[in-house]
Design a protein around this motif. Structure first.
Motif, short mmCIF file in Angstrom:
data_model
loop_
_atom_site.label_atom_id
_atom_site.label_comp_id
_atom_site.label_asym_id
_atom_site.label_seq_id
_atom_site.Cartn_x
_atom_site.Cartn_y
_atom_site.Cartn_z
N GLY A 166 0.79 -1.22 0.00
CA GLY A 166 0.00 0.00 0.00
C GLY A 166 0.82 1.27 0.00
N TYR A 167 2.12 1.15 -0.28
CA TYR A 167 3.00 2.33 -0.24
C TYR A 167 3.41 2.72 -1.63
N PRO A 168 3.36 3.94 -2.00
CA PRO A 168 2.76 5.06 -1.27
C PRO A 168 1.25 5.09 -1.48
N PRO A 169 0.52 5.67 -0.54
CA PRO A 169 -0.93 5.78 -0.72
C PRO A 169 -1.24 6.71 -1.89
N ALA A 228 1.01 10.21 -2.45
CA ALA A 228 1.64 10.89 -1.33
C ALA A 228 3.10 10.46 -1.28
N VAL A 229 3.99 11.37 -1.67
CA VAL A 229 5.42 11.04 -1.78
C VAL A 229 6.24 12.01 -0.93
N ALA A 230 5.86 12.17 0.33
CA ALA A 230 6.57 13.09 1.22
C ALA A 230 8.03 12.68 1.32
N GLY A 235 9.64 8.00 11.32
CA GLY A 235 8.29 7.61 10.91
C GLY A 235 7.98 7.95 9.47
N ILE A 236 8.81 8.78 8.83
CA ILE A 236 8.60 9.14 7.43
C ILE A 236 9.36 8.12 6.59
N ASP A 249 3.82 18.77 -5.82
CA ASP A 249 3.34 19.94 -5.10
C ASP A 249 3.10 19.55 -3.65
N ASN A 250 3.90 20.13 -2.73
CA ASN A 250 3.73 19.90 -1.28
C ASN A 250 3.70 18.42 -0.90
N GLY A 251 4.60 17.64 -1.46
CA GLY A 251 4.69 16.22 -1.12
C GLY A 251 3.68 15.34 -1.82
#
Length: 148
Positions: free
Chosen positions: A32-35, A51-53, A88-89, A112-114
Motif C-alpha cells: 500500500g505504499y505510497p498511498p 503521497a510522496v513526502a 516515521g517518514i 506539489d507539497n509532497g
C-alpha cells in the motif's frame, strides 16, 4: 495444468489482451505504499495523486510502458550524519503501476507539497456505426470469378 479462462465464451472474440492485462494486475504486489487517490476531474480527464513526502522531483520517475503507467521513487541513502530517535517518514523506494486502457494518455505530472499529481486524458469520441455489405452466393460471386 491449464487454467479456466474467464473469456472462453465463443461470444467474446479478441479479448485475449484484456485477459493478459488482468493476469498482470493479479501479479502486482499488494503493497500500500505510497498511498494514492484516483479522481475523475471531468469526462475524459483523470488525476492520480500519490503521497510522496520526502521525495524530490529528481528522485521520481513517471513512465508509460506497454499500456502501463509506472511511477517509481528512489531516495538517496545519505543522511548527512543525522541520528534519528524515531523515523516515521518512509524513505524507501517504491514502484506503483496502473493499467491504462487504450486511448488514455498521460498529459503531465507535477510535484506539489509532497503530492505527485499525474494527469490523464482520453479524448471523447463519438460512437462509430458501420454498415457491412452482405454478399450473396449468386451473381456477384460468379462475376468475381469471371473477372479473376
Amino acid at each position: 495444468m491449464t487454467r479456466a479462462s474467464l473469456f472462453n465464451s465463443p461470444l467474446l472474440l479478441g479479448f485475449d489482451q484484456l485477459e493478459r492485462a488482468l493476469d498482470r494486475m493479479n501479479k502486482t504486489t499488494g503493497d500500500g505504499y505510497p498511498p494514492y487517490n484516483v479522481e475523475r476531474l471531468s469526462e475524459g480527464h483523470l488525476r492520480i495523486t500519490l503521497a510522496v513526502a520526502g521525495f524530490a522531483d529528481e528522485n521520481l520517475s513517471v513512465q508509460v510502458e506497454n499500456n502501463q503507467l509506472v511511477i517509481r521513487g528512489k531516495q538517496s541513502e545519505d543522511d548527512d550524519g543525522r541520528v534519528f530517535l524515531h523515523r516515521g517518514i518512509a524513505a524507501r523506494q517504491f514502484q506503483r503501476t496502473f493499467m491504462l486502457a487504450d486511448g488514455i494518455e498521460v498529459t503531465g505530472a507535477r510535484l506539489d507539497n509532497g503530492l505527485l499529481h499525474v494527469e490523464l486524458s482520453r479524448p471523447v469520441e463519438a460512437p462509430e456505426v458501420r454498415t457491412i455489405a452482405i454478399e450473396s452466393g449468386g451473381v456477384r460471386n460468379r462475376q468475381k470469378l469471371v473477372q479473376e
